[in-house]
Design a protein around this motif. Sequence first.
Motif, mmCIF file in Angstrom:
data_model
loop_
_atom_site.group_PDB
_atom_site.id
_atom_site.type_symbol
_atom_site.label_atom_id
_atom_site.label_comp_id
_atom_site.label_asym_id
_atom_site.label_seq_id
_atom_site.Cartn_x
_atom_site.Cartn_y
_atom_site.Cartn_z
ATOM 1 N N ALA A 1 0.874 -1.112 -0.118
ATOM 2 C CA ALA A 1 0.016 0.191 -0.103
ATOM 3 C C ALA A 1 0.817 1.355 0.048
ATOM 4 C CB ALA A 1 -0.783 0.110 1.281
ATOM 5 N N LEU A 2 0.473 2.245 -0.781
ATOM 6 C CA LEU A 2 1.244 3.455 -0.783
ATOM 7 C C LEU A 2 0.264 4.638 -0.829
ATOM 8 C CD1 LEU A 2 3.747 5.326 -1.706
ATOM 9 C CD2 LEU A 2 3.141 5.047 -4.055
ATOM 10 N N ASN A 3 0.468 5.510 0.267
ATOM 11 C CA ASN A 3 -0.172 6.703 0.226
ATOM 12 C C ASN A 3 0.688 7.651 0.067
ATOM 13 O OD1 ASN A 3 -1.012 8.714 2.994
ATOM 14 N ND2 ASN A 3 -2.673 8.378 1.720
ATOM 15 N N ALA A 4 0.274 8.609 -0.693
ATOM 16 C CA ALA A 4 1.137 9.736 -1.120
ATOM 17 C C ALA A 4 0.134 11.120 -1.189
ATOM 18 C CB ALA A 4 1.913 9.638 -2.339
ATOM 19 N N LEU A 5 0.740 12.338 -0.496
ATOM 20 C CA LEU A 5 -0.213 13.429 -0.649
ATOM 21 C C LEU A 5 0.812 14.617 -0.615
ATOM 22 C CD1 LEU A 5 -0.390 14.902 2.391
ATOM 23 C CD2 LEU A 5 -1.877 13.090 2.660
ATOM 24 N N GLY A 6 0.151 15.912 -1.264
ATOM 25 C CA GLY A 6 1.010 16.931 -1.295
ATOM 26 C C GLY A 6 -0.055 18.266 -0.733
ATOM 27 N N THR A 7 0.544 18.945 -0.104
ATOM 28 C CA THR A 7 -0.396 20.017 0.502
ATOM 29 C C THR A 7 0.084 21.433 0.392
ATOM 30 O OG1 THR A 7 -1.228 18.566 2.059
ATOM 31 C CG2 THR A 7 -1.533 20.891 2.744
ATOM 32 N N ILE A 8 -0.722 22.252 -0.172
ATOM 33 C CA ILE A 8 -0.352 23.916 -0.133
ATOM 34 C C ILE A 8 -1.149 24.386 1.211
ATOM 35 C CG2 ILE A 8 -0.433 25.949 -1.189
ATOM 36 C CD1 ILE A 8 -0.112 24.367 -3.888
ATOM 37 N N ASN A 9 -0.306 25.398 1.946
ATOM 38 C CA ASN A 9 -0.973 25.722 3.295
ATOM 39 C C ASN A 9 -0.795 27.238 3.189
ATOM 40 O OD1 ASN A 9 -1.001 23.138 4.374
ATOM 41 N ND2 ASN A 9 1.180 23.257 4.858
ATOM 42 N N GLN A 10 -1.953 27.956 3.423
ATOM 43 C CA GLN A 10 -1.906 29.191 3.223
ATOM 44 C C GLN A 10 -2.425 29.908 4.705
ATOM 45 O OE1 GLN A 10 -4.656 30.123 0.147
ATOM 46 N NE2 GLN A 10 -2.945 29.670 -1.646
ATOM 47 N N VAL A 11 -2.391 31.183 5.029
ATOM 48 C CA VAL A 11 -2.852 31.881 6.115
ATOM 49 C C VAL A 11 -4.185 32.003 5.770
ATOM 50 C CG1 VAL A 11 -2.446 33.792 7.592
ATOM 51 C CG2 VAL A 11 -0.520 32.736 6.847
ATOM 52 N N THR A 12 -5.300 31.836 6.834
ATOM 53 C CA THR A 12 -6.604 31.935 6.649
ATOM 54 C C THR A 12 -7.020 33.604 6.647
ATOM 55 O OG1 THR A 12 -6.788 31.745 9.152
ATOM 56 C CG2 THR A 12 -7.058 29.820 7.637
ATOM 57 N N SER A 13 -6.285 34.453 7.167
ATOM 58 C CA SER A 13 -6.501 35.734 7.583
ATOM 59 C C SER A 13 -5.456 36.688 7.602
ATOM 60 C CB SER A 13 -7.956 35.921 8.558
ATOM 61 O OG SER A 13 -7.305 35.688 9.790
ATOM 62 N N ARG A 14 -5.500 37.855 7.604
ATOM 63 C CA ARG A 14 -4.689 38.764 7.741
ATOM 64 C C ARG A 14 -5.328 40.116 8.562
ATOM 65 N NH1 ARG A 14 -2.197 41.233 2.509
ATOM 66 N NH2 ARG A 14 -1.376 42.869 4.190
ATOM 67 N N ILE A 15 -4.245 40.782 9.254
ATOM 68 C CA ILE A 15 -4.945 42.275 9.747
ATOM 69 C C ILE A 15 -4.133 43.346 9.102
ATOM 70 C CG2 ILE A 15 -4.777 43.422 11.964
ATOM 71 C CD1 ILE A 15 -4.547 40.634 13.304
ATOM 72 N N ASP A 16 -5.143 44.322 8.695
ATOM 73 C CA ASP A 16 -4.473 45.522 7.940
ATOM 74 C C ASP A 16 -3.736 46.251 9.028
ATOM 75 O OD1 ASP A 16 -5.500 44.602 5.493
ATOM 76 O OD2 ASP A 16 -7.367 45.308 5.889
ATOM 77 N N VAL A 17 -2.765 47.018 8.386
ATOM 78 C CA VAL A 17 -1.964 48.169 9.315
ATOM 79 C C VAL A 17 -1.896 49.345 8.715
ATOM 80 C CG1 VAL A 17 -0.562 46.019 10.063
ATOM 81 C CG2 VAL A 17 0.318 47.737 8.202
ATOM 82 N N LEU A 18 -1.558 50.306 9.539
ATOM 83 C CA LEU A 18 -1.644 51.720 9.100
ATOM 84 C C LEU A 18 -0.421 51.912 8.013
ATOM 85 C CD1 LEU A 18 -1.718 53.541 12.574
ATOM 86 C CD2 LEU A 18 -3.574 52.910 10.923
ATOM 87 N N ASN A 19 -0.796 52.693 6.769
ATOM 88 C CA ASN A 19 0.239 53.104 5.956
ATOM 89 C C ASN A 19 1.274 54.174 6.422
ATOM 90 O OD1 ASN A 19 -1.085 55.565 5.559
ATOM 91 N ND2 ASN A 19 -2.155 54.733 3.869
ATOM 92 N N ALA A 20 2.274 54.527 5.647
ATOM 93 C CA ALA A 20 3.162 55.456 6.355
ATOM 94 C C ALA A 20 2.707 56.853 6.559
ATOM 95 C CB ALA A 20 4.165 55.758 5.272
ATOM 96 N N ALA A 21 1.705 57.487 5.847
ATOM 97 C CA ALA A 21 1.155 58.640 6.201
ATOM 98 C C ALA A 21 0.101 58.410 7.568
ATOM 99 C CB ALA A 21 0.025 58.942 5.213
ATOM 100 N N GLN A 22 -0.694 57.455 7.611
ATOM 101 C CA GLN A 22 -1.311 57.493 8.833
ATOM 102 C C GLN A 22 -0.670 56.953 10.007
ATOM 103 O OE1 GLN A 22 -3.661 54.116 7.115
ATOM 104 N NE2 GLN A 22 -5.209 55.186 6.354
ATOM 105 N N TYR A 23 0.486 56.301 9.850
ATOM 106 C CA TYR A 23 1.452 56.160 11.018
ATOM 107 C C TYR A 23 2.041 57.245 11.492
ATOM 108 C CZ TYR A 23 5.840 54.704 13.443
ATOM 109 O OH TYR A 23 6.864 54.562 14.084
#
Length: 990
Positions: free
Chosen positions: A241-263
């Motif tokens: 028996a052979l089991n083979a798999l490949g997986t691509i993993n990604q971050v589920t969400s992101r948090i937006d930050v201030l740009n240079a002017a807002q900072y």
Amino acid sequence: MLSFKVTRLILSFIGIWIFLSVQAQDRPALEGRVVSAADGSGISGATVSLLPGGRSTSTDETGNFRFTSPGNSARVSVTAMGFQSVELPISGNMMTITLAVGETALEDVVVIGYGSVRRKDVTTAISSVSLEDVEERPIVSAAQAIQGRAAGVSVVQTSGTPGGQTSIRIRGATSFNGSNDPLYVVDNVPVDNINFLAPTDIVDMQVLKDASSAAIYGSRAANGVILITTKQGRAGQAKIALNALGTINQVTSRIDVLNAAQYRDLQQEIGVVNVPSGLTDQTDWFNETYKNGLTQNYQLSISDGTEKLRYHLSGGYLGEKGVLNTAFFKRYNFRANIENNVRDWLKINANVSYSDNTDNGIISGTGANRGGVILSVINTPTYAPIWNPDFPNQYYNNFYGVGNITHPLENMERTRNNKTRENRLVGSGSATILFTPDLTFKSLFAIDRRNGLTTTFLDPITTDWGRSQFGNASDSRNMNTVLTFDNVLNYNKRLDKHQIEAMAGSSWTSSQYQNSWINGSHFINDYIQTLNAANKIIWNNTGTGASQWGIMSYFARATYNYDGKYIVTGNIRADGSSKLHPDYRWGVFPSMSAAWRLSAEDFLADVSWLNDLKIRGGWGQTGNQSGVGDYAYLQLYNIQRQPWFETGRENALPLINQANLRTRDLTWETTTQTNLGIDFTGFDNRLTVNFDLYHKYTRDMLMYVTLPAGASVANSLVRNEGEMLNRGMEFNVSSRNLVQNFMWTTDFNISFNRNRLEKLELQQIYNTANTSEVVNEPVVRNTPGRPLGSFFGYIADGVDPETGDMIYRDLNGDGRISPSDRTFIGDPNPKFTFGLTNNFSYKGFNLSVFLQGSYGNDIFNASRMEMEGMYDGKNQSTRVLDRWQVTGQITDVPRANYTMRNSTYFIENGSFLRLKNLSFSYNIQADKLTRMGITRLQPFISATNLLTWTNYSGMDPEVNQWGNSGAVQGIDWGTYPQTKSYVLGVNIDF
């Protein structure tokens, strides 16, 4: 005289062997045929086993089977996919065995402590974990296979760090400082974790949840027991028996930050950093830090066997590269299971498992000012480039006077060359002797040897911290060897309607641990990363150590079963631990359980839709001595080296200081549990419902007590300090909704648990879990009358429209805000957790949908203190754009540089519903494949963490930066987020 008695005993034992061997040879061959009750056709591939003895074979294409001799076996057991299993007495030399069509779980054999039992005869709370889709999921640890699949078992993946770190709680936490992990027993060998085990090697997992089921493991079973059986070879079924798999993993969400002017605008309000005008955005730190992760998993197994000899060999490779690409996990694994019927009265088993794991993580659970990678993604201003233009081989660190941050790529570089490696060998050999058909003896010897190596290296050029240390490195090594020797005698006798089973045995466990460590600094460059290139070896941070512990145990169990209606079981185990005081080290842990199968009574015989109805109850005690040191009750000392290199101190000797207070009455932490349950199966075995109520009380909790300064020479004490309660209920429902060409099955479980710390004797309050250094106060308080891990702080009543300050409630009414105004502000324990799995199949197509969720738990989002605190020069999330800025403004975000405290402002609802796994596969069936010898070709696609429904504002609601701690739960402080995974793989059998 003693020598004569020993000799006589040995000769008697040999005589019994010879007698049994002769008796076995006298019996002729046993042949037979297994047929279907529906049409009388032969059933191929059915497993026929002799009982007792364990020899098995498989039927051929026409349903025939043959044993050269049944030996001393008195019964035969037959199982086949799609048919009800049977167990019959051996009658004559030629048997025809008829199996009824239709699967039923009632006749399944369930593994229990030092034995097994039919599911319908179970008197305790045991959950079986389905592993049908384990080959199609990108799980790294076998512990992840349990998540959402068993009622009463909470499995939390506390972070997304490669390696699959999980926290498992069976019916709540029972210990404060001790371990809350269950005991794992892999092929009868107790181990402390199962990271070495490939999930595809597992054939069966049983969770012993109540004390009456787990008490047979006594001192190691206070947190429940997970019994794992790995795959074995089967007679007549050669299989690759052979089991083979490949997986691509990604971050589920992101948090937006201030740009240079807002900072820049924000910094002008804070008034700490003078940021020049005209700065532009140069770097998206989220995109530069988070990349697609990749997982590769390849597992190969070979199995075959005859009536006498069976084997299963497997090996594989797992490689996981994190979404933060300096973090990784690699595992090479090999397993061999061999079973041999040497004689009709003697069976031997050998199980060997070897794994080699290597991993590397990141700095997390701290702010950007200390190298925390997750928070520095938010806190690093976007005007900054990655590299220093004046020094191209150094990361940029000119933040206009902000000296307490480094950007995330530099923080990742600080651990890039760190590696933790462990190779582990778990091996066991056992011999089972069949004295009579009713009496067997099994002796097992096992070794669990772990070799660990942790190395670190930080180059002296690239990072600011590395330059300040002139580079540094370390090398830490350890070896732990655990030996186990079990001897178990089993007796099983059936007389008409009466069945008696008895078991008695002993278990000896010994652990030997040794370690060494060395640290150095002052490297010229990064060409040589070993310590021989360090110019300075740290004189007071180098050494060796060793420790040991042992447990001796005696145990017994007796079961009486009358006509399958009334079943009573009693267990007792006595354990002696070297960790506890000699006067108190022996603990006795009894348990009892009983069941009444109403469905076997005459008054329910005519109820056609009822297959099984059973009421069961149990009571028992289990112990715990983990979490304390190997010499916990003894007086210990610290060794403090003296600077021998100083003038006049060339021959200085180390100082010996008292480290703790001796505990002369240190004894077992004991958990008493009562369980009531109902099992129902009906409608032609298409619906199964299990319901349990439990009450779980822990006394004499092993805890580390801190004494007031000056109260004694040492202020640390280990003692039996407190009491804790867990109570709850569990539901499990399994249904076969459609059973024709289109098949649909559903499995649902839900668990309710209430936890409360009942009593503390010496120290009444335990404060812990400091997060933001600006606040510098613990956010968790454990005290009697409250759930474990309760959050403690101020109640925030919103933003004052006139001043922009956060309004904190004056609870004591003294007109000012002080520490006495703090109260309990949140509970990290969920009201309930649940899992729902639906499986669909049609003509080779298979679809599995797995939902998992938690409700009613709070999360303390400490990350927001760094992302929204607005107290220094760190960049912030875009939420601060709603901050108070003018008098009369109505907003829920306070002004810049407000007084920040641990408060309800950072408490969030952690409830979530997650599409944990979605798998689709197709079994390709073609005559051409059969002629090529391929019996299974199953490509599949799968997605994990595909959708999450939650109100939590952080990156992931399934989180705890404190990992597996019992005292601290539900805190998100720059924790490595979980990922969304897309899987492509194939299963091939030939």
